[in-house]
Design an enzyme around this catalytic site. Structure first.
Site: not given
Length: 647
Positions: A432, A356, A470, A360-361, A195, A456, A97
């Protein structure tokens, strides 16, 4: 036999216009793609950098990135050339990324090709040739600049070298890649996305054959193979729309994934109560934050019998420039949800759902009786979804919870642990990131355990095991159904959250971050914590007002709470993470981000169920966090930057 794409003409047009950069003049030493010579005399005392320049100019065939690098050469920008060429993006468990641009240290066509070549070479060491030919890989992409191009280049590398490719014909949510991996029993999956990062970023996220994100040692093995395969192979730049779409090695996964995914989240995991959903008058607003989520969430609502939501029109369609928000991250709170609140107020909605850009969020907000909007943090949503999953399980399977599990990351709320102590199910903690939770969920399935939920605090939720990552679409559907049932019972989400706290104890959190673009500053800050008192970790806060009972350092592997003082969770010397446990129940973690230049802090103070003075707990939390920031993080001393805000 290849399955034809349902949107083949659209994809064909895009590929024809953007795909084929091959076939041009061959680069010779110190010549660019057009055969024009460039001078490197100014790098005579930097032979390694000169070599990197020559390699990049010889290997890259993208006119835009070549032009960008040529400008740096013509301007003799030694520092800039060193920055983009002498280091390269490192492949880790999160894949790649970074910002898009020219050079080995950025996301661009050449880096995508190099990464895919290395990934394929690594897969060839892990799978039989027949597996790659018949099981292959799945590739998806979001709506960011460059995503389709990167996905196409990756698909071309695989397809031309004996690997079956399931390539989505249109933008898709990130969860659809791991779902497809398990559905088709693929060897691996790739999602091209950054993301919720800024618009100039992109990424390359990798899943293993179990449908979870890769963990070590796969990342190290892939990185090694990338470095062994930097020179582009013959033909990898020659992406021809006709041959790609007509290839027997390229298949369309969209239809089977659509049917399977919605069949699973609507019926398999919980089963929707369509009658209740259809009778509800709850009005919901939704934003995909300029990303991919709109149509996927609409299908979920329709199939579950929920009334159509009210989309935030200004953010409904994919737009890689994210024009209405500074950051396309619903976790940023009100600054990211202003337009959603305006839409909800105008349409009379009392609930907001926000994904998002890669869906996925999930963020959630609810209108309170006062007219104010409560934006739930990730821990609060996790508490609500954990309770909802547990109630649904018990209503269908009874109260024997011995083989039932939930998972939370170590920096998330301990509310699930408190629930498990009272209810009797098992709760586990991971590092995490959903790479850890997804792989643990897979292992639990193998031994016959039932994972209900994992989360999370960074608004990431995994409901069930349909997707081992997620998933903002399925989580959004579950929140909507929960809100419908609570409305029927005369409750709101916030009122149910209070009931959860009354039963399991009040959990109050305060999380935040500072920006730091200097890696050495970060190291110095954390090393300072390790030697704060007499050459060791601090033992107290605020001049002894709060005592520290345990320190766990997952960078060094130290844990004062273990008999041998060795941490049981995995450690990493490449990242910083220290957790402090206090005698009053506060847990505070300081860590760096794996994908952003951030120093993050996570704090939670947990009260007993009998403790009803919640304001006192909040005041104590704020006092301790303010002191941690002032005395430990010391943002002024280290030149740390506050998070930007739209307000």
């Amino acid at each position: 036999m290849a399955v034809r794409f349902p949107e083949e003409e659209k994809l064909y047009k895009v590929l024809s216009e953007h795909a084929n950069y091959g076939g041009g003049p061959k680069n010779s030493a110190n010549c660019d793609e057009n055969g024009e010579a460039f001078q490197l005399d100014f790098l005579q005392d930097k032979p390694l950098l000169a070599q990197r320049v020559q390699e990049y100019m010889a290997w890259d065939k993208n006119p835009q990135t070549l032009k960008s690098l040529r400008k740096l050469i013509d301007c003799k920008s030694t520092d800039s050339l060193s920055k983009v060429l002498e280091t390269r993006l490192q492949f880790g468990t999160a894949g790649l990324r970074g910002v898009m641009g020219a050079g080995f240290n950025a996301m661009n066509d050449l880096v995508i090709i190099q990464t895919t070549q290395g990934f394929l070479k690594y897969l060839q060491t892990q799978f039989k040739e027949e597996d790659l030919l018949t099981r292959g890989v799945v590739i998806g992409y979001d709506a960011r600049h460059g995503s389709l191009r990167f996905a196409t280049l990756a698909a071309n590398v695989f397809a031309k070298h004996g690997t079956l490719v399931y390539l989505y014909p249109k933008i898709c949510p990130t969860p659809w890649v791991p779902y497809a991996v398990t559905l088709f029993k693929c060897c691996a999956g790739i999602m091209v996305t950054a993301s919720h990062n800024p618009k100039d970023d992109n990424g390359y996220k990798v899943y293993w054959e179990n449908g979870a994100q890769i963990i070590s040692p796969h990342d190290k093995g892939i990185q090694a193979k990338i470095l062994e395969n930097l020179k582009p192979w013959e033909g990898v730049w020659d992406v021809d729309a006709d041959s790609l779409l007509g290839s027997q090695a390229i298949l369309d996964p969209y239809g089977p994934v659509f049917d399977g995914y919605y069949g699973d989240i609507i019926g398999k995991e919980f089963g929707c109560n369509r009658l209740k959903n259809e009778l509800s008058n709850l009005k919901i607003a939704y934003t995909p934050m300029h990303g991919v989520g709109l149509h996927y969430m609409q299908h979920a609502f329709q199939l579950a019998g929920l009334k159509p939501f009210y989309p935030v029109n200004e953010q409904a369609q994919p737009d890689p420039d994210f024009p209405t928000v500074r950051f396309p991250n619903p976790e940023e709170g009100k600054s990211a949800l202003n337009l959603s609140i305006q839409t909800a107020n105008r349409e009379g909605c009392t609930l907001i759902l926000a994904n998002d850009p890669d869906a996925d969020r999930l963020a959630v907000a609810e209108k309170l009786p006062s007219g104010e909007w409560k934006i739930f943090n990730g821990n609060e949503i996790g508490a609500l979804l954990g309770w909802w999953c547990l109630e649904n399980w018990k209503s269908k399977n009874g109260t024997d919870l011995r083989f039932v599990y939930m998972i939370a990351s170590t920096v998330s709320s301990k509310i699930l642990t408190r629930m498990s102590d009272i209810e009797g199910f098992m709760c586990d903690e991971t590092l995490t990131g959903f790479k850890w939770m997804g792989n643990l969920a897979y292992d639990l399935k193998l031994v016959g355990r039932h994972l209900l939920f994992a989360f999370e605090e960074a608004i990431g939720f995994m409901v069930g095991t349909t997707v081992l990552d997620k998933d903002g679409i399925s989580a959004g559907l579950r929140v909507a159904e929960m809100a419908v049932q609570l409305e029927k019972d005369g409750l709101t989400l916030n009122q149910q959250l209070i009931k959860i706290y009354e039963k399991y104890g009040f959990h109050t959190t305060r999380n935040g971050y500072f920006l730091c673009h200097e890696p050495q500053v970060i190291v110095s800050l954390f090393d300072g914590l390790r030697s704060m008192e007499n050459g060791g970790y601090p033992t107290q806060l605020a001049n002894g007002k709060y005592k520290i009972t345990r320190v766990r350092d997952l960078t060094t592997g130290f844990d004062s709470g273990e008999k041998n003082q060795e941490a049981t969770l995995p450690t990493s010397k490449g990242s910083q993470m220290i957790t402090f446990y206090f005698d009053n129940g506060l847990v505070a973690t300081l860590r760096t981000s794996g994908t952003e230049p951030k120093i993050k802090y996570y704090t939670e103070l947990c009260g007993e169920a009998r403790h009803r003075d919640w304001d006192a707990l909040k005041n104590t939390l704020n006092d301790m966090v303010d002191t941690i920031i002032r005395d430990w993080i010391e943002p002024t001393k280290w030149g740390l930057l506050l998070p930007p805000t739209d307000e």
